[in-house]
Design a protein around this motif. Structure first.
Motif, PDB file in Angstrom:
ATOM      1  N   CYS A 290       5.903  18.281  30.568  1.00  0.00           N
ATOM      2  CA  CYS A 290       6.898  17.655  31.442  1.00  0.00           C
ATOM      3  C   CYS A 290       6.779  18.157  32.882  1.00  0.00           C
ATOM      4  O   CYS A 290       7.669  17.931  33.699  1.00  0.00           O
ATOM      5  CB  CYS A 290       8.302  17.911  30.901  1.00  0.00           C
ATOM      6  N   VAL A 291       5.702  18.894  33.193  1.00  0.00           N
ATOM      7  CA  VAL A 291       5.470  19.357  34.567  1.00  0.00           C
ATOM      8  C   VAL A 291       4.110  18.853  35.034  1.00  0.00           C
ATOM      9  O   VAL A 291       3.330  18.297  34.248  1.00  0.00           O
ATOM     10  CB  VAL A 291       5.530  20.903  34.667  1.00  0.00           C
ATOM     11  N   ASP A 292       3.833  19.040  36.304  1.00  0.00           N
ATOM     12  CA  ASP A 292       2.570  18.592  36.881  1.00  0.00           C
ATOM     13  C   ASP A 292       1.393  19.352  36.258  1.00  0.00           C
ATOM     14  O   ASP A 292       1.375  20.582  36.237  1.00  0.00           O
ATOM     15  CB  ASP A 292       2.600  18.826  38.396  1.00  0.00           C
ATOM     16  N   THR A 293       0.425  18.614  35.732  1.00  0.00           N
ATOM     17  CA  THR A 293      -0.723  19.234  35.059  1.00  0.00           C
ATOM     18  C   THR A 293      -2.009  19.134  35.888  1.00  0.00           C
ATOM     19  O   THR A 293      -3.099  19.315  35.361  1.00  0.00           O
ATOM     20  CB  THR A 293      -0.974  18.566  33.686  1.00  0.00           C
ATOM     21  N   THR A 294      -1.865  18.858  37.179  1.00  0.00           N
ATOM     22  CA  THR A 294      -3.047  18.675  38.038  1.00  0.00           C
ATOM     23  C   THR A 294      -3.960  19.893  38.011  1.00  0.00           C
ATOM     24  O   THR A 294      -5.185  19.776  37.909  1.00  0.00           O
ATOM     25  CB  THR A 294      -2.612  18.391  39.486  1.00  0.00           C
ATOM     26  N   ALA A 295      -3.353  21.093  38.095  1.00  0.00           N
ATOM     27  CA  ALA A 295      -4.153  22.328  38.094  1.00  0.00           C
ATOM     28  C   ALA A 295      -4.905  22.483  36.775  1.00  0.00           C
ATOM     29  O   ALA A 295      -6.085  22.864  36.765  1.00  0.00           O
ATOM     30  CB  ALA A 295      -3.250  23.534  38.340  1.00  0.00           C
ATOM     31  N   ASN A 296      -4.242  22.182  35.656  1.00  0.00           N
ATOM     32  CA  ASN A 296      -4.893  22.268  34.345  1.00  0.00           C
ATOM     33  C   ASN A 296      -6.033  21.274  34.220  1.00  0.00           C
ATOM     34  O   ASN A 296      -7.103  21.586  33.679  1.00  0.00           O
ATOM     35  CB  ASN A 296      -3.881  22.021  33.227  1.00  0.00           C
ATOM     36  N   GLU A 297      -5.804  20.050  34.725  1.00  0.00           N
ATOM     37  CA  GLU A 297      -6.841  19.019  34.642  1.00  0.00           C
ATOM     38  C   GLU A 297      -8.045  19.378  35.514  1.00  0.00           C
ATOM     39  O   GLU A 297      -9.195  19.128  35.119  1.00  0.00           O
ATOM     40  CB  GLU A 297      -6.258  17.668  35.059  1.00  0.00           C
TER      41      GLU A 297
ATOM     42  N   VAL B  19      -7.103  19.110  23.810  1.00  0.00           N
ATOM     43  CA  VAL B  19      -6.550  19.475  25.126  1.00  0.00           C
ATOM     44  C   VAL B  19      -6.005  18.279  25.909  1.00  0.00           C
ATOM     45  O   VAL B  19      -4.844  18.301  26.335  1.00  0.00           O
ATOM     46  CB  VAL B  19      -7.589  20.246  25.972  1.00  0.00           C
ATOM     47  N   PRO B  20      -6.781  17.202  26.143  1.00  0.00           N
ATOM     48  CA  PRO B  20      -6.241  16.093  26.947  1.00  0.00           C
ATOM     49  C   PRO B  20      -4.957  15.506  26.366  1.00  0.00           C
ATOM     50  O   PRO B  20      -4.024  15.175  27.108  1.00  0.00           O
ATOM     51  CB  PRO B  20      -7.378  15.062  26.928  1.00  0.00           C
ATOM     52  N   ALA B  21      -4.895  15.371  25.037  1.00  0.00           N
ATOM     53  CA  ALA B  21      -3.706  14.797  24.397  1.00  0.00           C
ATOM     54  C   ALA B  21      -2.501  15.714  24.548  1.00  0.00           C
ATOM     55  O   ALA B  21      -1.369  15.251  24.780  1.00  0.00           O
ATOM     56  CB  ALA B  21      -3.988  14.541  22.915  1.00  0.00           C
ATOM     57  N   LEU B  22      -2.685  17.025  24.427  1.00  0.00           N
ATOM     58  CA  LEU B  22      -1.577  17.973  24.561  1.00  0.00           C
ATOM     59  C   LEU B  22      -1.094  18.075  26.007  1.00  0.00           C
ATOM     60  O   LEU B  22       0.094  18.259  26.261  1.00  0.00           O
ATOM     61  CB  LEU B  22      -1.982  19.346  24.031  1.00  0.00           C
ATOM     62  N   LEU B  23      -2.016  17.976  26.956  1.00  0.00           N
ATOM     63  CA  LEU B  23      -1.614  18.017  28.364  1.00  0.00           C
ATOM     64  C   LEU B  23      -0.711  16.847  28.722  1.00  0.00           C
ATOM     65  O   LEU B  23       0.182  16.970  29.563  1.00  0.00           O
ATOM     66  CB  LEU B  23      -2.847  18.015  29.275  1.00  0.00           C
ATOM     67  N   ARG B  24      -0.916  15.695  28.060  1.00  0.00           N
ATOM     68  CA  ARG B  24      -0.079  14.528  28.343  1.00  0.00           C
ATOM     69  C   ARG B  24       1.362  14.727  27.887  1.00  0.00           C
ATOM     70  O   ARG B  24       2.256  13.997  28.308  1.00  0.00           O
ATOM     71  CB  ARG B  24      -0.674  13.269  27.684  1.00  0.00           C
TER      72      ARG B  24
ATOM     73  N   TYR C  43     -23.349  14.523  23.832  1.00  0.00           N
ATOM     74  CA  TYR C  43     -22.980  14.690  25.244  1.00  0.00           C
ATOM     75  C   TYR C  43     -22.416  13.403  25.840  1.00  0.00           C
ATOM     76  O   TYR C  43     -21.497  13.443  26.661  1.00  0.00           O
ATOM     77  CB  TYR C  43     -24.184  15.142  26.065  1.00  0.00           C
ATOM     78  N   GLY C  44     -22.973  12.262  25.439  1.00  0.00           N
ATOM     79  CA  GLY C  44     -22.499  10.992  25.997  1.00  0.00           C
ATOM     80  C   GLY C  44     -21.018  10.766  25.742  1.00  0.00           C
ATOM     81  O   GLY C  44     -20.256  10.447  26.656  1.00  0.00           O
ATOM     82  N   THR C  45     -20.603  10.967  24.488  1.00  0.00           N
ATOM     83  CA  THR C  45     -19.195  10.743  24.144  1.00  0.00           C
ATOM     84  C   THR C  45     -18.292  11.851  24.697  1.00  0.00           C
ATOM     85  O   THR C  45     -17.173  11.585  25.141  1.00  0.00           O
ATOM     86  CB  THR C  45     -19.033  10.656  22.618  1.00  0.00           C
ATOM     87  N   ALA C  46     -18.769  13.100  24.685  1.00  0.00           N
ATOM     88  CA  ALA C  46     -17.957  14.215  25.205  1.00  0.00           C
ATOM     89  C   ALA C  46     -17.756  14.088  26.714  1.00  0.00           C
ATOM     90  O   ALA C  46     -16.656  14.347  27.236  1.00  0.00           O
ATOM     91  CB  ALA C  46     -18.613  15.550  24.867  1.00  0.00           C
ATOM     92  N   ILE C  47     -18.805  13.693  27.446  1.00  0.00           N
ATOM     93  CA  ILE C  47     -18.684  13.498  28.903  1.00  0.00           C
ATOM     94  C   ILE C  47     -17.700  12.374  29.199  1.00  0.00           C
ATOM     95  O   ILE C  47     -16.871  12.466  30.111  1.00  0.00           O
ATOM     96  CB  ILE C  47     -20.068  13.213  29.525  1.00  0.00           C
ATOM     97  N   TYR C  48     -17.762  11.296  28.409  1.00  0.00           N
ATOM     98  CA  TYR C  48     -16.824  10.187  28.587  1.00  0.00           C
ATOM     99  C   TYR C  48     -15.385  10.669  28.417  1.00  0.00           C
ATOM    100  O   TYR C  48     -14.483  10.270  29.157  1.00  0.00           O
ATOM    101  CB  TYR C  48     -17.130   9.074  27.585  1.00  0.00           C
ATOM    102  N   MET C  49     -15.161  11.547  27.449  1.00  0.00           N
ATOM    103  CA  MET C  49     -13.818  12.015  27.129  1.00  0.00           C
ATOM    104  C   MET C  49     -13.284  12.995  28.163  1.00  0.00           C
ATOM    105  O   MET C  49     -12.130  12.910  28.590  1.00  0.00           O
ATOM    106  CB  MET C  49     -13.817  12.680  25.745  1.00  0.00           C
ATOM    107  N   TYR C  50     -14.104  13.947  28.595  1.00  0.00           N
ATOM    108  CA  TYR C  50     -13.610  15.059  29.402  1.00  0.00           C
ATOM    109  C   TYR C  50     -13.872  14.925  30.899  1.00  0.00           C
ATOM    110  O   TYR C  50     -13.270  15.646  31.692  1.00  0.00           O
ATOM    111  CB  TYR C  50     -14.231  16.374  28.908  1.00  0.00           C
ATOM    112  N   LEU C  51     -14.771  14.032  31.299  1.00  0.00           N
ATOM    113  CA  LEU C  51     -15.107  13.942  32.720  1.00  0.00           C
ATOM    114  C   LEU C  51     -14.749  12.602  33.355  1.00  0.00           C
ATOM    115  O   LEU C  51     -15.300  12.218  34.375  1.00  0.00           O
ATOM    116  CB  LEU C  51     -16.608  14.219  32.924  1.00  0.00           C
ATOM    117  N   GLN C  52     -13.804  11.886  32.738  1.00  0.00           N
ATOM    118  CA  GLN C  52     -13.299  10.677  33.373  1.00  0.00           C
ATOM    119  C   GLN C  52     -11.840  10.888  33.757  1.00  0.00           C
ATOM    120  O   GLN C  52     -11.113  11.612  33.068  1.00  0.00           O
ATOM    121  CB  GLN C  52     -13.439   9.463  32.454  1.00  0.00           C
ATOM    122  N   PRO C  53     -11.374  10.266  34.847  1.00  0.00           N
ATOM    123  CA  PRO C  53      -9.968  10.414  35.246  1.00  0.00           C
ATOM    124  C   PRO C  53      -9.047   9.867  34.167  1.00  0.00           C
ATOM    125  O   PRO C  53      -9.326   8.805  33.589  1.00  0.00           O
ATOM    126  CB  PRO C  53      -9.868   9.560  36.525  1.00  0.00           C
TER     127      PRO C  53
END
Length: 314
Positions: free
Chosen positions: A190-197, A182-187, A253-263
């Motif tokens: 070409c539109v604002d992805t703030t709502a998705n994030e 998901v994070p890689a595809l959202l990048r 959980y440590g690695t998943a939280i790092y991936m999905y819950l950081q800006p």
């Protein structure tokens, strides 16, 4: 022309991985291949032993079998494609393959988040309520908890995958990752992805922070109960069983939280790729090793099974 590009998905995606660092590709190929083989063998062994040994027909090993099956599918959804791409000149995946990979990886990852929390509840019931354990963790409840984990994980994946795939790409098809996540595809959008994030952050809190909080609460009660056990051997056995689960929890959980819950930030891209490899490949490989090396029951079951196999051959 932009409208056409927005509405028509690409026929294939280019998975960049570490293609800008070709020297890393051969070592990564070797690491991924060895990890995948160990994951398959280790998790298959746990499933087979847990089914064949009647002593392991308990709630703990029922959930462990679910975890092993999940890890088998989890790694198989990404690693074979990654191995092919690392040794190929054109590192591509079809649009359909990317959709399937996104859906399966997300579904199984979400399921594992909940299943690990269920396993901590099982350990809480076994250690803190030993006299009522068989009444609390009856077969029907075990099936319901496992089913709830799988159904919730796949439901989350349907939602997340649909929202991600609806984002217009405007012809962009280079995914700066080893697989479709998901994070890689959202990048690519070409539109604002703030709502998705924001939605992804909220779902990640539900599937990551809440389960890990419940796990920590369970283990706070478990530690209190274990310290009250008079027998040194009893305390050692209880801490050994729970220690295995805590190691798995910390890694996943440590690695998943790092991936999905950081800006999201450009500087975190390469770190994010390596972190996702850890919870997507390394943790499923380590799970069987952690549970078998620290568990006398499983090691005993393995020895009995091997002894039976040799007797049959003789």
């Amino acid at each position: 022309m932009n409208r056409i590009n927005e509405s028509v998905p690409p026929q294939e995606f280019i998975l960049l991985g570490f293609s800008d660092r070709p020297r890393l590709e051969l070592p990564l190929f070797v690491v991924f291949l060895i990890s995948y083989i160990l994951t398959i063998l280790g998790n298959l062994a746990i499933i087979i032993v847990s089914r064949l040994d009647s002593k392991l027909h308990t709630p703990m090993y029922f959930f462990l079998t679910n975890l092993s099956l999940l890890d088998l599918c989890y790694t198989t959804s990404t690693v074979p494609q990654m191995l092919v791409n690392i040794r190929s000149i054109r590192k591509v995946i079809s649009y359909g393959g990317c959709v399937a990979q996104l859906f399966i990886f997300l579904a199984l990852g979400s399921t594992e988040c909940l299943l690990l929390a269920v396993m901590s509840f099982d350990r809480f019931a076994a250690i803190c309520r030993p006299l009522h354990y068989s009444v609390i963790m009856h077969q029907r409840l075990c099936l319901q908890l496992a089913a709830m984990s799988w159904v919730s994980g796949f439901s989350n994946s349907v939602l997340q995958s649909t929202l991600t795939l609806q984002m217009p790409l405007c012809g962009h098809n280079e995914v700066d990752h080893f697989f479709c996540e998901v994070p890689a595809l959202l990048r690519l959008s070409c539109v604002d992805t703030t709502a998705n994030e924001a939605e992804l952050f909220f779902i990640s809190v539900l599937f990551l922070l809440i389960p890990v909080t419940l796990i920590l609460i369970s283990y706070a009660f478990i530690v209190q109960a274990v310290l009250k056990i008079q027998s040194v051997e009893g305390r050692r056995k209880a801490f050994g069983t729970c220690g295995s689960h805590l190691i798995v929890v910390s890694l996943f959980y440590g690695t998943a939280i790092y991936m999905y819950l950081q800006p999201p930030s450009p500087a975190s891209k390469d770190r994010g790729k390596m972190v996702s490899l850890f919870y997507g490949i390394i943790t499923p490989m380590l799970n069987p090793l952690i549970y078998t090396l620290r568990n006398k029951d499983v090691k005993g079951a393995f020895k009995s099974l091997i002894a039976k196999i040799f007797l049959i051959k003789k």
